[in-house]
Scaffold this motif. Structure first.
Motif, PDB file in Angstrom:
ATOM      1  N   LEU A   7      31.777  45.535  47.797  1.00  0.00           N
ATOM      2  CA  LEU A   7      32.797  44.913  48.642  1.00  0.00           C
ATOM      3  C   LEU A   7      33.244  43.644  47.929  1.00  0.00           C
ATOM      4  CD1 LEU A   7      31.347  44.948  52.271  1.00  0.00           C
ATOM      5  CD2 LEU A   7      33.441  46.047  51.510  1.00  0.00           C
ATOM      6  N   ALA A   8      34.540  43.397  47.919  1.00  0.00           N
ATOM      7  CA  ALA A   8      35.049  42.199  47.254  1.00  0.00           C
ATOM      8  C   ALA A   8      36.300  41.709  47.948  1.00  0.00           C
ATOM      9  CB  ALA A   8      35.359  42.498  45.781  1.00  0.00           C
ATOM     10  N   VAL A   9      36.631  40.460  47.685  1.00  0.00           N
ATOM     11  CA  VAL A   9      37.921  39.917  48.083  1.00  0.00           C
ATOM     12  C   VAL A   9      38.754  39.843  46.808  1.00  0.00           C
ATOM     13  CG1 VAL A   9      39.163  37.910  48.988  1.00  0.00           C
ATOM     14  CG2 VAL A   9      36.998  38.613  50.032  1.00  0.00           C
ATOM     15  N   ALA A  10      39.925  40.447  46.840  1.00  0.00           N
ATOM     16  CA  ALA A  10      40.815  40.437  45.681  1.00  0.00           C
ATOM     17  C   ALA A  10      41.939  39.433  45.918  1.00  0.00           C
ATOM     18  CB  ALA A  10      41.405  41.827  45.459  1.00  0.00           C
ATOM     19  N   ARG A  11      42.340  38.783  44.840  1.00  0.00           N
ATOM     20  CA  ARG A  11      43.424  37.798  44.907  1.00  0.00           C
ATOM     21  C   ARG A  11      44.561  38.259  44.002  1.00  0.00           C
ATOM     22  NH1 ARG A  11      44.019  32.448  41.731  1.00  0.00           N
ATOM     23  NH2 ARG A  11      45.756  31.471  42.799  1.00  0.00           N
ATOM     24  N   PHE A  12      45.750  38.178  44.541  1.00  0.00           N
ATOM     25  CA  PHE A  12      46.966  38.490  43.798  1.00  0.00           C
ATOM     26  C   PHE A  12      47.830  37.237  43.788  1.00  0.00           C
ATOM     27  CE2 PHE A  12      45.262  42.237  45.720  1.00  0.00           C
ATOM     28  CZ  PHE A  12      45.322  43.191  44.720  1.00  0.00           C
ATOM     29  N   VAL A  13      48.532  37.003  42.688  1.00  0.00           N
ATOM     30  CA  VAL A  13      49.414  35.841  42.580  1.00  0.00           C
ATOM     31  C   VAL A  13      50.830  36.319  42.295  1.00  0.00           C
ATOM     32  CG1 VAL A  13      47.596  34.240  41.853  1.00  0.00           C
ATOM     33  CG2 VAL A  13      48.871  35.523  40.130  1.00  0.00           C
ATOM     34  N   ARG A  14      51.779  35.455  42.570  1.00  0.00           N
ATOM     35  CA  ARG A  14      53.180  35.795  42.311  1.00  0.00           C
ATOM     36  C   ARG A  14      53.339  36.235  40.860  1.00  0.00           C
ATOM     37  NH1 ARG A  14      56.121  36.160  46.773  1.00  0.00           N
ATOM     38  NH2 ARG A  14      55.753  34.520  48.259  1.00  0.00           N
ATOM     39  N   ALA A  15      54.100  37.302  40.661  1.00  0.00           N
ATOM     40  CA  ALA A  15      54.262  37.872  39.327  1.00  0.00           C
ATOM     41  C   ALA A  15      55.193  37.055  38.448  1.00  0.00           C
ATOM     42  CB  ALA A  15      54.769  39.310  39.426  1.00  0.00           C
ATOM     43  N   GLY A  16      56.170  36.405  39.026  1.00  0.00           N
ATOM     44  CA  GLY A  16      57.134  35.654  38.230  1.00  0.00           C
ATOM     45  C   GLY A  16      57.064  34.183  38.522  1.00  0.00           C
TER      46      GLY A  16
END
Length: 170
Positions: A7-16
């Motif tokens: 189990l994990a928490v994933a982080r996404f950031v703005r691509a541009g």
């Protein structure tokens, strides 16, 4: 004995680069997107649970099968497919306009009760109309609920600050 999945928490950031047309009311939560991930293996990928939308229309997305490839660092060789050249299948399930940045493993789930994860996360309230509430809140509420369930082994030290630190949030 059944297998256990991470189990994990994933982080996404703005691509541009940040858009100059972004509303001045945007919050720090708008710069990154959090989701709960179940990792089966590095080869077969992860199942992503997340809310999508904006502060006014967040909805629970269908679980998505994704490959969370680590972002390339200045010390590592460039990845064979930069984010701009990812195939639609590579980015399917990743929030539009975002790229994968990091994940923080928080524990394990027993494979035999994986179905309970979905039914539990569907009960997490989604707040709309509050610009201070977002994906982080939903994920943290979800992690809190998973800590209470048998078969979900969320490490005791996991808290909002620990997750933020592990994900490289400022």
């Amino acid at each position: 004995m059944p297998p256990f999945y991470e189990l994990a928490v994933a982080r996404f950031v703005r691509a541009g680069p940040p858009s100059s047309s972004s509303p001045s009311t945007s919050s720090p939560q708008d710069s990154s997107h959090w989701a709960i991930a179940v990792t089966f293996s590095s080869a077969s990928g992860s199942l992503l649970y997340q809310i999508l939308g904006t502060h006014s229309d967040y909805t629970l997305a269908a679980p998505a099968s994704v490959t969370l490839s680590p972002p390339s660092s200045p010390k590592s060789p460039p990845s064979p497919k930069p984010p701009s050249q990812q195939s639609p299948q590579d980015s399917q399930g990743i929030p539009p306009g975002y790229r994968y940045a990091a994940k923080a493993p928080i524990g394990y789930v027993d494979a035999d009760i994986l179905h309970v994860l979905h039914s539990t996360l569907t009960t997490i309230p989604i707040v709309r109309g509050d610009p201070t509430w977002g994906t982080r809140n939903w994920v943290l509420d979800g992690v809190g609920e998973l800590k209470k369930l048998d078969g979900f082994f969320v490490e005791k030290h996991v808290c909002a600050q620990w997750i933020s630190d592990k994900l490289g949030e400022k």
